[in-house]
Scaffold this motif. Structure first.
Motif, PDB file in Angstrom:
ATOM      1  N   ARG A  10     -11.654  24.521  -1.035  1.00 32.53           N
ATOM      2  CA  ARG A  10     -11.729  24.692  -2.903  1.00 32.53           C
ATOM      3  C   ARG A  10     -13.509  24.927  -2.968  1.00 32.53           C
ATOM      4  NH1 ARG A  10      -9.386  21.091  -6.676  1.00 32.53           N
ATOM      5  NH2 ARG A  10      -8.080  20.610  -4.520  1.00 32.53           N
ATOM      6  N   GLY A  11     -14.186  24.238  -1.974  1.00 31.88           N
ATOM      7  CA  GLY A  11     -15.562  25.355  -2.488  1.00 31.88           C
ATOM      8  C   GLY A  11     -16.214  25.958  -2.108  1.00 31.88           C
ATOM      9  N   ALA A  12     -15.641  26.684  -1.747  1.00 29.99           N
ATOM     10  CA  ALA A  12     -15.690  28.294  -1.179  1.00 29.99           C
ATOM     11  C   ALA A  12     -14.795  29.129  -2.148  1.00 29.99           C
ATOM     12  CB  ALA A  12     -14.412  28.487  -0.378  1.00 29.99           C
ATOM     13  N   LEU A  13     -13.886  28.437  -3.037  1.00 29.38           N
ATOM     14  CA  LEU A  13     -13.352  29.624  -4.453  1.00 29.38           C
ATOM     15  C   LEU A  13     -14.616  28.925  -5.304  1.00 29.38           C
ATOM     16  CD1 LEU A  13      -8.954  29.055  -3.899  1.00 29.38           C
ATOM     17  CD2 LEU A  13     -10.638  30.941  -3.176  1.00 29.38           C
ATOM     18  N   ASP A  14     -14.484  27.424  -5.958  1.00 32.02           N
ATOM     19  CA  ASP A  14     -15.460  27.463  -6.541  1.00 32.02           C
ATOM     20  C   ASP A  14     -16.698  27.919  -6.771  1.00 32.02           C
ATOM     21  OD1 ASP A  14     -14.598  25.260  -8.333  1.00 32.02           O
ATOM     22  OD2 ASP A  14     -15.008  24.147  -6.917  1.00 32.02           O
ATOM     23  N   LYS A  15     -17.354  28.156  -5.420  1.00 27.86           N
ATOM     24  CA  LYS A  15     -19.002  29.138  -5.507  1.00 27.86           C
ATOM     25  C   LYS A  15     -18.500  30.345  -5.814  1.00 27.86           C
ATOM     26  CE  LYS A  15     -22.259  30.436  -1.841  1.00 27.86           C
ATOM     27  NZ  LYS A  15     -22.174  30.735  -0.168  1.00 27.86           N
ATOM     28  N   PHE A  16     -17.154  31.242  -5.007  1.00 27.67           N
ATOM     29  CA  PHE A  16     -17.807  32.261  -6.186  1.00 27.67           C
ATOM     30  C   PHE A  16     -16.771  32.640  -6.966  1.00 27.67           C
ATOM     31  CE2 PHE A  16     -13.266  35.818  -5.780  1.00 27.67           C
ATOM     32  CZ  PHE A  16     -14.224  36.437  -5.366  1.00 27.67           C
ATOM     33  N   LYS A  17     -16.040  31.741  -7.722  1.00 27.09           N
ATOM     34  CA  LYS A  17     -15.797  31.091  -9.069  1.00 27.09           C
ATOM     35  C   LYS A  17     -16.950  31.129  -9.771  1.00 27.09           C
ATOM     36  CE  LYS A  17     -14.220  27.902 -10.704  1.00 27.09           C
ATOM     37  NZ  LYS A  17     -14.052  26.396 -10.877  1.00 27.09           N
ATOM     38  N   TYR A  18     -18.057  31.315  -9.197  1.00 31.65           N
ATOM     39  CA  TYR A  18     -19.232  30.335 -10.213  1.00 31.65           C
ATOM     40  C   TYR A  18     -20.291  32.218  -9.406  1.00 31.65           C
ATOM     41  CZ  TYR A  18     -19.019  25.995 -11.526  1.00 31.65           C
ATOM     42  OH  TYR A  18     -18.125  24.990 -12.317  1.00 31.65           O
ATOM     43  N   GLU A  19     -19.498  33.116  -8.871  1.00 33.05           N
ATOM     44  CA  GLU A  19     -20.100  33.958  -8.194  1.00 33.05           C
ATOM     45  C   GLU A  19     -19.652  35.453  -9.083  1.00 33.05           C
ATOM     46  OE1 GLU A  19     -19.936  34.651  -4.165  1.00 33.05           O
ATOM     47  OE2 GLU A  19     -21.759  33.038  -3.485  1.00 33.05           O
ATOM     48  N   VAL A  20     -18.824  35.888  -9.461  1.00 30.78           N
ATOM     49  CA  VAL A  20     -18.084  35.877 -10.356  1.00 30.78           C
ATOM     50  C   VAL A  20     -17.940  36.310 -11.656  1.00 30.78           C
ATOM     51  CG1 VAL A  20     -15.873  36.853 -10.686  1.00 30.78           C
ATOM     52  CG2 VAL A  20     -16.211  36.269  -8.482  1.00 30.78           C
ATOM     53  N   ALA A  21     -18.261  35.006 -11.906  1.00 35.18           N
ATOM     54  CA  ALA A  21     -19.226  34.747 -13.562  1.00 35.18           C
ATOM     55  C   ALA A  21     -20.121  35.108 -13.183  1.00 35.18           C
ATOM     56  CB  ALA A  21     -18.276  33.417 -13.726  1.00 35.18           C
ATOM     57  N   ASN A  22     -20.993  34.660 -12.646  1.00 33.05           N
ATOM     58  CA  ASN A  22     -22.550  35.390 -13.277  1.00 33.05           C
ATOM     59  C   ASN A  22     -21.826  37.133 -12.990  1.00 33.05           C
ATOM     60  OD1 ASN A  22     -25.247  35.392 -12.982  1.00 33.05           O
ATOM     61  ND2 ASN A  22     -25.437  35.839 -10.909  1.00 33.05           N
TER      62      ASN A  22
END
Length: 63
Positions: A10-22
């Motif tokens: 979940r932490g890895a996906l959240d980090k990925f989500k914020y990277e993609v959004a940025n």
């Protein structure tokens, strides 16, 4: 899947989500994001899927 593994995923996906959004210019932030449009949110999810598929294809082709 253990609880620890789920938290790590979940932490890895959240980090990925914020990277993609940025990367695509969506102002995603921790907490409430109700001010974002469904288009913006969908763009983040769609681009995440696209990048995950590309990564898997690269891995499967041996590159």
């Amino acid at each position: 899947m253990s609880s620890k593994t789920k938290k790590e995923a979940r932490g890895a996906l959240d980090k990925f989500k914020y990277e993609v959004a940025n990367e695509i210019g969506v102002p995603l932030k921790d907490g409430y994001n109700g001010d974002l449009t469904s288009y913006q949110n969908g763009s983040v999810g769609g681009y995440m899927v696209k990048k995950m598929i590309e990564a898997q294809e690269r891995e499967m082709s041996g590159k």
